[in-house]
Design a protein around this motif. Structure first.
Motif, short mmCIF file in Angstrom:
data_model
loop_
_atom_site.label_atom_id
_atom_site.label_comp_id
_atom_site.label_asym_id
_atom_site.label_seq_id
_atom_site.Cartn_x
_atom_site.Cartn_y
_atom_site.Cartn_z
N VAL A 158 0.84 -1.20 0.00
CA VAL A 158 0.00 0.00 0.00
C VAL A 158 0.87 1.25 0.00
N SER A 159 1.95 1.23 0.78
CA SER A 159 2.86 2.37 0.84
C SER A 159 3.47 2.65 -0.54
N ASN A 160 3.83 1.57 -1.25
CA ASN A 160 4.38 1.73 -2.59
C ASN A 160 3.35 2.35 -3.54
N LYS A 161 2.09 1.93 -3.39
CA LYS A 161 1.03 2.48 -4.24
C LYS A 161 0.82 3.97 -3.95
N ILE A 162 0.94 4.34 -2.67
CA ILE A 162 0.80 5.75 -2.31
C ILE A 162 1.96 6.56 -2.88
N ALA A 163 3.17 5.97 -2.86
CA ALA A 163 4.32 6.65 -3.47
C ALA A 163 4.08 6.87 -4.97
N GLU A 164 3.50 5.85 -5.60
CA GLU A 164 3.16 5.99 -7.03
C GLU A 164 2.10 7.08 -7.22
N LEU A 165 1.14 7.11 -6.30
CA LEU A 165 0.08 8.12 -6.37
C LEU A 165 0.68 9.53 -6.25
N LYS A 166 1.64 9.67 -5.36
CA LYS A 166 2.30 10.98 -5.18
C LYS A 166 3.03 11.39 -6.46
N SER A 167 3.70 10.42 -7.08
CA SER A 167 4.42 10.71 -8.32
C SER A 167 3.45 11.15 -9.42
N ILE A 168 2.31 10.46 -9.48
CA ILE A 168 1.28 10.83 -10.47
C ILE A 168 0.77 12.24 -10.20
N ALA A 169 0.57 12.55 -8.91
CA ALA A 169 0.08 13.87 -8.54
C ALA A 169 1.08 14.96 -8.93
N GLU A 170 2.36 14.67 -8.75
CA GLU A 170 3.39 15.65 -9.10
C GLU A 170 3.45 15.87 -10.61
N GLU A 171 3.33 14.77 -11.37
CA GLU A 171 3.51 14.86 -12.82
C GLU A 171 2.20 14.98 -13.59
N LEU A 172 1.07 14.81 -12.86
CA LEU A 172 -0.25 14.81 -13.52
C LEU A 172 -0.27 13.83 -14.69
N SER A 173 0.27 12.63 -14.43
CA SER A 173 0.44 11.65 -15.51
C SER A 173 -0.80 10.78 -15.73
N LEU A 174 -1.87 11.03 -14.96
CA LEU A 174 -3.14 10.33 -15.18
C LEU A 174 -4.26 11.36 -15.29
N PRO A 175 -5.27 11.07 -16.11
CA PRO A 175 -6.44 11.96 -16.13
C PRO A 175 -7.08 12.01 -14.74
N GLN A 176 -7.78 13.08 -14.44
CA GLN A 176 -8.32 13.28 -13.10
C GLN A 176 -9.25 12.15 -12.68
N GLY A 177 -10.08 11.67 -13.61
CA GLY A 177 -11.01 10.58 -13.28
C GLY A 177 -10.28 9.32 -12.85
N GLU A 178 -9.24 8.95 -13.58
CA GLU A 178 -8.46 7.75 -13.23
C GLU A 178 -7.71 7.95 -11.92
N PHE A 179 -7.21 9.16 -11.69
CA PHE A 179 -6.51 9.45 -10.43
C PHE A 179 -7.47 9.30 -9.26
N GLU A 180 -8.66 9.85 -9.37
CA GLU A 180 -9.65 9.77 -8.29
C GLU A 180 -10.08 8.33 -8.06
N GLN A 181 -10.17 7.53 -9.11
CA GLN A 181 -10.51 6.11 -8.95
C GLN A 181 -9.41 5.37 -8.19
#
Length: 418
Positions: A195-218
């Protein structure tokens, strides 16, 4: 007679003595058997009771609880009873002697093995308990994984030790008791790390905006649901806080991105306007809004390109394709397409004309003026007139009746619109 009677009497006495001896020995043996029976029953009761108590303790032992040693005095008493039974039955044969060897001695051995292994088992359980507390406090602490690795090594040594236990019930109890606890702690640490690794990935996505907002929220929703199923509330709260931080970063960066996009669009629009203004300025120099032509006789004709009339923009667009602009003489029906050198490319009135050199311009004007004619069809008509020199009537009527016609004369193409 006397001697014979004396001999008979002596013989009878001897027989009686022998019978008495056998009887005495039989009585004594029965007494001995009875005593041995009592000793066996006593030893059997003592050992069975103690062994059953041990079995109950193993059965009722809490999964992660410490074990209790069998009472030393009770064990010593049972051992004395067993020793007495062995001693009493050593010179006797029968089922009781076999029961001692096949039942009582193995039970005593099992009790001794249990008491021998319990201190080491409790030491291992204490280590597992400490590891559990450490994992509960912070399953993401690297020290938790290291501690579990160390305990697994201890478990391996303990398993080798318990493999030597002769009693199968006791051996199975100790060999199966501790591994599941360690495995469960390892799984919890692994799950939290995942889970911690997934959150780290989530943070990276948030920094780079590498996913559309809908996919990020999912992804945020799925992670939150996964955390809700985990056992340690304090760590769960920390993880949820990290997810919220990532969501805030995504929102902040999204707004910044949109603002940057708007600023870029504004900059490009301003640059485009500047370019258009510059081009318009340059165009005004080449194609002024008005200019005057003076004939040899001194007559002045003013030409203007101020937008005027419904067809102005359309014809001006055609003129632009050929490097010209559309001018007209105010308060008249005269119009001309001039190039940058103010050379007339086409004249327009109730029709239009160009030199054959500008037949492509002529074709475009023809398509516009006639409406509905394809450029291919118009081109075919123009090529026919150029090839044959004969006029072509278009629309209704004929040449004699003054119908619209397409014709050529002195190297110029003409179209009369009536």
């Amino acid at each position: 007679m006397f001697n014979k009677g004396k001999i008979v009497g002596m013989a009878l006495g001897l027989v009686g003595l022998v019978l008495f001896s056998f009887l005495t020995m039989y009585v004594l043996s029965q007494v001995e058997k009875g005593k041995a029976e009592k000793v066996f029953v006593s030893a059997q009761g003592s050992l069975s009771s103690l062994y059953e108590s041990m079995e109950i303790q193993m059965k009722d032992a809490k999964e992660n609880g410490l074990l209790t040693l069998m009472d030393e005095k009770a064990v010593a008493s049972a051992q004395l009873s067993l020793n007495d039974a062995e001693k009493q039955l050593s010179n006797l044969n029968g089922s009781n002697k076999e029961n001692v060897e096949q039942e009582l001695i193995p039970k005593m051995k099992g009790i001794e093995e249990y008491n021998s292994i319990v201190p080491k088992a409790n030491q291992l359980q204490s280590r597992i308990h400490d590891a559990g507390e450490k994992v509960k406090d912070d399953p993401l602490d690297p020290g938790s994984s290291k501690l579990l690795t160390s305990i697994k090594e201890e478990l391996a040594d303990f398993t080798k030790l318990t493999a030597k236990i002769e009693n199968p019930t006791i051996r199975e109890f100790f060999q199966n008791r501790y591994k599941p606890q360690i495995t469960r702690l390892e799984e919890q640490v692994s799950t939290y790390q995942d889970v911690s690794n997934k959150i780290a990935e989530l943070k990276s996505i948030a920094e780079e905006l590498s996913l559309p907002q809908g996919e990020f929220e999912q992804m945020v929703s799925q992670l939150s649901e996964e955390i809700a199923q985990l056992p340690y509330s304090n760590t769960n709260t920390q993880l949820i806080n990290e997810i919220e931080k990532a969501s805030n970063v995504y929102e902040t960066n999204k707004l910044a991105q949109e603002e940057k996009k708007r600023a870029e669009e504004k900059r490009l629009a301003e640059e485009k306007k500047k370019a258009e203004d510059k081009k318009a300025g340059e165009t005004d120099e080449i194609f002024p809004m008005t200019f005057t032509v003076t004939s040899s006789s001194g007559f002045e004709t003013i030409f203007s390109r101020n937008p005027y009339g419904e067809r102005y923009d359309n014809i001006d667009e055609i003129a632009r394709r050929y490097g010209g602009r559309y001018y007209y003489v105010p308060s008249s029906d005269v119009s001309v397409i001039f190039d940058k050198n103010r050379k007339a490319l086409a004249g327009l009135n109730y029709g239009f004309s160009t030199s054959v050199e500008y037949k492509e311009l002529f074709i475009d004007l023809y398509v516009y003026y006639t409406g509905g004619t394809s450029r291919e069809g118009a081109a075919a008509l123009v090529e026919k007139v150029i090839a044959t020199g004969e006029p072509v009537v278009t629309g209704e009527g004929d040449i004699k009746e003054g119908g619209s016609k397409l014709w050529m004369e002195d190297g110029r193409l003409h179209y009369d619109l009536w």
